[in-house]
Design a protein around this motif. Structure first.
Motif, PDB file in Angstrom:
ATOM      1  N   TRP A   1       5.503  -5.554   6.628  1.00 38.95           N
ATOM      2  CA  TRP A   1       5.378  -4.408   5.155  1.00 38.95           C
ATOM      3  C   TRP A   1       6.549  -3.615   5.701  1.00 38.95           C
ATOM      4  N   ASP A   2       8.041  -4.401   4.970  1.00 38.10           N
ATOM      5  CA  ASP A   2       8.579  -3.406   4.776  1.00 38.10           C
ATOM      6  C   ASP A   2       8.196  -1.382   3.973  1.00 38.10           C
ATOM      7  N   TRP A   3       9.949  -0.595   4.432  1.00 40.74           N
ATOM      8  CA  TRP A   3       9.094   0.441   3.851  1.00 40.74           C
ATOM      9  C   TRP A   3       9.820   0.920   2.478  1.00 40.74           C
ATOM     10  N   ARG A   4       9.215   0.851   1.386  1.00 38.01           N
ATOM     11  CA  ARG A   4      10.040   1.196   0.225  1.00 38.01           C
ATOM     12  C   ARG A   4       9.861   2.411   0.001  1.00 38.01           C
ATOM     13  N   GLY A   5      10.091   3.469   0.324  1.00 30.75           N
ATOM     14  CA  GLY A   5      10.543   4.532   0.173  1.00 30.75           C
ATOM     15  C   GLY A   5       8.573   5.797   0.565  1.00 30.75           C
ATOM     16  N   ASP A   6       9.407   7.340   0.259  1.00 29.15           N
ATOM     17  CA  ASP A   6       8.485   8.487  -0.008  1.00 29.15           C
ATOM     18  C   ASP A   6       8.065   8.231  -1.754  1.00 29.15           C
ATOM     19  N   THR A   7       6.814   8.987  -1.582  1.00 24.27           N
ATOM     20  CA  THR A   7       6.806   9.206  -2.804  1.00 24.27           C
ATOM     21  C   THR A   7       6.368  10.851  -2.740  1.00 24.27           C
ATOM     22  N   PRO A   8       5.463  12.070  -3.372  1.00 18.71           N
ATOM     23  CA  PRO A   8       4.745  12.865  -3.392  1.00 18.71           C
ATOM     24  C   PRO A   8       3.254  12.926  -3.206  1.00 18.71           C
TER      25      PRO A   8
ATOM     26  N   ALA B   1       1.029  -0.636   0.017  1.00 15.65           N
ATOM     27  CA  ALA B   1       0.277   0.097  -0.053  1.00 15.65           C
ATOM     28  C   ALA B   1       0.946   1.477  -0.418  1.00 15.65           C
ATOM     29  N   ALA B   2      -0.278   2.568  -0.820  1.00 13.31           N
ATOM     30  CA  ALA B   2       1.082   3.530  -0.646  1.00 13.31           C
ATOM     31  C   ALA B   2      -0.044   4.281   0.875  1.00 13.31           C
ATOM     32  N   LEU B   3       0.088   5.209   1.560  1.00  6.77           N
ATOM     33  CA  LEU B   3      -0.258   4.836   2.584  1.00  6.77           C
ATOM     34  C   LEU B   3       0.012   6.730   3.052  1.00  6.77           C
ATOM     35  N   SER B   4      -0.865   7.574   3.246  1.00  8.09           N
ATOM     36  CA  SER B   4      -1.067   8.783   2.937  1.00  8.09           C
ATOM     37  C   SER B   4      -0.212   9.180   4.962  1.00  8.09           C
ATOM     38  N   THR B   5       0.695  10.266   4.742  1.00  7.14           N
ATOM     39  CA  THR B   5       1.277  10.456   5.820  1.00  7.14           C
ATOM     40  C   THR B   5       2.039  12.000   5.689  1.00  7.14           C
TER      41      THR B   5
ATOM     42  N   HIS C   1       5.170   3.877   1.436  1.00  9.77           N
ATOM     43  CA  HIS C   1       5.022   2.959   0.575  1.00  9.77           C
ATOM     44  C   HIS C   1       5.880   1.854   1.226  1.00  9.77           C
ATOM     45  N   TYR C   2       5.056   0.680   1.523  1.00  5.82           N
ATOM     46  CA  TYR C   2       5.075  -0.500   2.183  1.00  5.82           C
ATOM     47  C   TYR C   2       4.750  -2.032   1.234  1.00  5.82           C
ATOM     48  N   GLY C   3       5.547  -3.129   1.459  1.00  7.85           N
ATOM     49  CA  GLY C   3       5.161  -4.193   1.489  1.00  7.85           C
ATOM     50  C   GLY C   3       5.752  -5.306   1.466  1.00  7.85           C
ATOM     51  N   PRO C   4       4.808  -6.068   1.613  1.00  8.24           N
ATOM     52  CA  PRO C   4       5.047  -7.641   2.701  1.00  8.24           C
ATOM     53  C   PRO C   4       6.409  -7.666   2.162  1.00  8.24           C
ATOM     54  N   ARG C   5       6.921  -8.030   3.737  1.00 12.02           N
ATOM     55  CA  ARG C   5       8.064  -8.927   3.747  1.00 12.02           C
ATOM     56  C   ARG C   5       8.248 -10.650   3.055  1.00 12.02           C
ATOM     57  N   PRO C   6       8.608 -10.550   2.076  1.00  9.03           N
ATOM     58  CA  PRO C   6       9.262 -12.638   1.711  1.00  9.03           C
ATOM     59  C   PRO C   6       8.960 -13.221   2.970  1.00  9.03           C
TER      60      PRO C   6
END
Length: 88
Positions: A81-88, A54-58, A70-75
């Protein structure tokens, strides 16, 4: 995450006065990034949604208000869910 730790957590998007995780709900644990330590309520999410993450508002990420973390499941442990970075 054990059941005791789950019951102590704060839920992403819930009011500060909210009692926390609710019985019968399913949660994921964001790890790292601005939402580390919160829980994400994924009750009712489909298998594909859970696999995508998911891309979660913050307001506390790199881009401030309006940004998304952005977070996604850890294999090895898809409940975390590991953090994968931020976007505007």
């Amino acid at each position: 995450m054990d059941d005791e730790a789950l019951l102590r957590g704060r839920v992403y998007g819930a009011d500060h006065d909210d009692p926390g995780p609710q019985p019968g709900h399913e949660y994921r644990e964001p790890v790292g990034g601005p939402l580390d330590g919160l829980l994400l309520d994924v009750t009712g999410w489909g298998t594909e949604q859970l696999a995508d993450g998911a891309a979660l508002s913050t307001e506390i990420g790199r881009y401030g208000a309006g940004g998304r973390a952005h977070y996604g499941p850890r294999p090895a442990d898809p409940r975390r869910w590991d953090w994968r970075g931020d976007t505007p």
